[in-house]
Scaffold this active site. Structure first.
Site, PDB file in Angstrom:
ATOM      1  CD  GLU A 306     -12.178  15.235 -49.299  1.00  0.00           C
ATOM      2  OE1 GLU A 306     -11.368  14.485 -48.761  1.00  0.00           O
ATOM      3  OE2 GLU A 306     -11.914  15.935 -50.306  1.00  0.00           O
TER       4      GLU A 306
HETATM    5  C1  TNX Z   1     -10.122  12.583 -51.527  1.00  0.00           C
HETATM    6  S1  TNX Z   1     -12.195  11.475 -53.383  1.00  0.00           S
HETATM    7  C2  TNX Z   1     -10.747  13.551 -52.268  1.00  0.00           C
HETATM    8  C3  TNX Z   1      -9.962  14.418 -53.173  1.00  0.00           C
HETATM    9  C4  TNX Z   1      -8.489  14.196 -53.008  1.00  0.00           C
HETATM   10  C5  TNX Z   1      -8.215  12.718 -52.914  1.00  0.00           C
HETATM   11  C6  TNX Z   1      -6.763  12.384 -52.855  1.00  0.00           C
HETATM   12  C7  TNX Z   1     -12.838  12.739 -52.987  1.00  0.00           C
HETATM   13  C8  TNX Z   1     -14.243  12.825 -53.281  1.00  0.00           C
HETATM   14  N1  TNX Z   1     -12.117  13.667 -52.366  1.00  0.00           N
HETATM   15  O1  TNX Z   1     -10.295  15.766 -52.951  1.00  0.00           O
HETATM   16  O2  TNX Z   1      -7.850  14.723 -54.116  1.00  0.00           O
HETATM   17  O3  TNX Z   1      -8.843  12.202 -51.766  1.00  0.00           O
HETATM   18  O4  TNX Z   1      -6.548  11.010 -52.934  1.00  0.00           O
END
Ligand code: TNX
Length: 493
Positions: A306
């Site tokens: 992300e």
């Molecule tokens: C996605 S899973 C994210 C996290 C968040 C989560 C909440 C991932 C690699 N990144 O930063 O906490 O969703 O469900």
């Protein structure tokens, strides 16, 4: 107690069962690692039955022995011809007769798993006695990677809570604890070369809640506690995004040279390292070098998820720099699926979570040598609410009821990734909304048991109806150990 995860083969045999009573002994031979496994096994049996269980080196032939026996002859265990080494280490054969119990395994992990199965087979009688019906169990896991990822960055969870999580994991034959130690909201691991990380960013958390961090010694304590239970700890330092806690601690990591303000919200994707700042490469070298030194396990996770505000070339170069630091320290890189497009060394592990994208990239990376861990959010993100009434949790990947966490086939998640590239399955528990240990276990249980069975039990050996009856039998144990759990309406508890 019923068996979760369900073993490969259980055959009831004729004759009376084995009685665990104050005369029961654990026989361990002379191998040091088997002795420590035996001590743990004896302690567990003792805990359940309420009397001390002796550990002895030799079998004097009297009834009442629980014999832990290591063998090099895997044929004895009925492993499939093509089973990989990790699976052989975890395999066991358990034979229960009136006089004795014999657990045979190639590795100590297998001995421990056999003892756990023995414990689950026990039926409680009066005065603390436990009887185990005569049986032969032959068992090995489907996957060598059976994990849980725990976010201790959004909300901090201390050593005692992590140990409780480890206990529950061990009881379900899980073997990887991935700790998400850093994020925008806080930095949770002391880094000797960078003391400012915890000094300035250890105390913050989502919503201004109290933070915290593990000292080097505390982290070591977690690693050792987990290792005794055959669980490998994988530390995650999330780069080049999810990094505000570091930018808050060290102004040299921001373009203005000023520390970023602390962040206590739950947005993602806004913070980033900057390739052009000379401090960035030094930061990666110091932090990842220290973390690799603190980690006896094979893997270090570098995040990579992300990063919404960075051009692809810079992203690839920063992930590449971090990966080479980890490799230089002798560890294997794990990264989230977003890193699939970055050229990384063969054997790098990519963790798939976001089912909305990335399937083609994962398949291409797997063809180029990457290995894959499956964490599909709609099945195993245990921070998702069970239903609209769940008091904590998120719902961006939908509601995840027990049956959703159970009824899925790992090899169908990424059909273009060859089966021999899939290492296993890892559940995730993100803690944006998870403040207390009760919140945490309410989300974990019973779903973690479902994921454990998906990871351990062969397809064709597990089914939802059977699972619902077996999982209900675990609840009294959870009550005894004082952990919260959710009474899913899909099960008659
Ligand atoms: C996605 S899973 C994210 C996290 C968040 C989560 C909440 C991932 C690699 N990144 O930063 O906490 O969703 O469900």
């Amino acid at each position: 107690m019923p068996l979760v995860p369900v073993p490969l083969r259980v055959s009831r045999t004729r004759g009376p069962g084995f009685r665990i009573d104050p005369g029961t002994r654990v026989v361990v031979g002379h191998e040091p690692s088997t002795i420590s496994t035996g001590v743990l096994v004896a302690a567990r049996i003792g805990e359940v039955c309420g009397f001390p269980v002796e550990v002895v080196h030799v079998d004097d032939g009297r009834p009442g022995a629980v014999i832990l026996r290591r063998t090099d002859d895997a044929a004895y265990l009925d492993l499939p011809a093509d089973a990989d080494r990790a699976l052989a280490q975890d395999a066991y054969r358990l034979e229960v007769t009136a006089d004795r119990v014999v657990i045979t395994a190639v590795g100590d992990a297998g001995l421990m798993y056999g003892a756990l199965t023995l414990q689950q087979l026990g039926e409680h009688g009066p005065h603390g006695t436990v009887t185990v019906r005569a049986a032969v169990v032959v068992d090995h896991p489907r996957f060598g990677w059976r994990g849980l990822s725990l976010d201790v960055a959004r909300h901090f969870h201390g050593v005692e809570t992590v140990k409780k999580v480890v206990n529950v994991m061990a009881s379900l034959k899980l073997n990887v604890l991935h700790l998400h130690l850093t994020d925008d909201q806080g930095w949770r691991l002391e880094i000797p070369s960078r003391p400012g990380l915890t000094a300035r960013s250890g105390g913050t958390a989502v919503d201004g809640d109290p933070g915290g961090w593990y000292s080097v010694e505390e982290f070591d304590e977690i690693v050792a506690y987990a290792a005794t239970r055959f669980i490998t700890v994988i530390p995650e330092i999330d780069i080049p995004g999810h990094i505000n806690a570091a930018l808050h601690a060290y102004g040299e990591l921001t373009p203005s040279g000023e520390p970023a303000p602390a962040y206590t919200g739950i947005e993602v994707g806004f913070s980033r390292l900057h390739e052009e700042l000379p401090a960035t490469a030094r930061f990666l070298r110091d932090v990842l070098g220290d973390v690799a030194r603190m980690t006896p396990g094979r893997f270090v996770h570098i995040g990579g998820d992300e990063v919404l505000s960075m051009e692809r070339g810079e992203y690839a170069r920063l992930v590449g720099t971090a990966a080479s630091q980890v490799a230089a320290a002798g560890k294997t890189v794990v990264a989230w699926q977003e890193a699939a497009t970055v050229p990384l060394a063969p054997g790098t592990v990519l963790q798939y979570w976001d089912e909305r994208e990335g399937a083609q990239e994962m398949a291409a990376a797997a063809r180029a040598g990457a290995l894959v861990v499956l964490s599909p959010a709609s099945k195993v993100y245990l921070d998702m609410k069970y239903d609209a009434s769940t008091p904590v949790g998120l719902d961006w990947a939908g509601h995840v009821e027990l049956r959703d966490a159970y009824e899925w086939e790992p090899l169908e998640v990424l059909p273009d990734v060859p089966a021999d590239r899939v290492l296993g399955v890892e559940a995730g528990l993100w803690t944006e909304t998870v403040r207390t240990v009760d919140d945490l276990f309410l989300l974990l249980l019973p779903r973690l048991a479902a994921v454990a069975e998906v990871a351990w039990s062969a397809p064709g050996h597990r089914d939802w109806d059977g699972f619902t009856t077996r999982v209900a039998g675990l609840a009294p144990r959870w009550d005894e150990s004082g952990v919260a759990w959710y009474a899913s309406p899909q099960v008659e508890w």
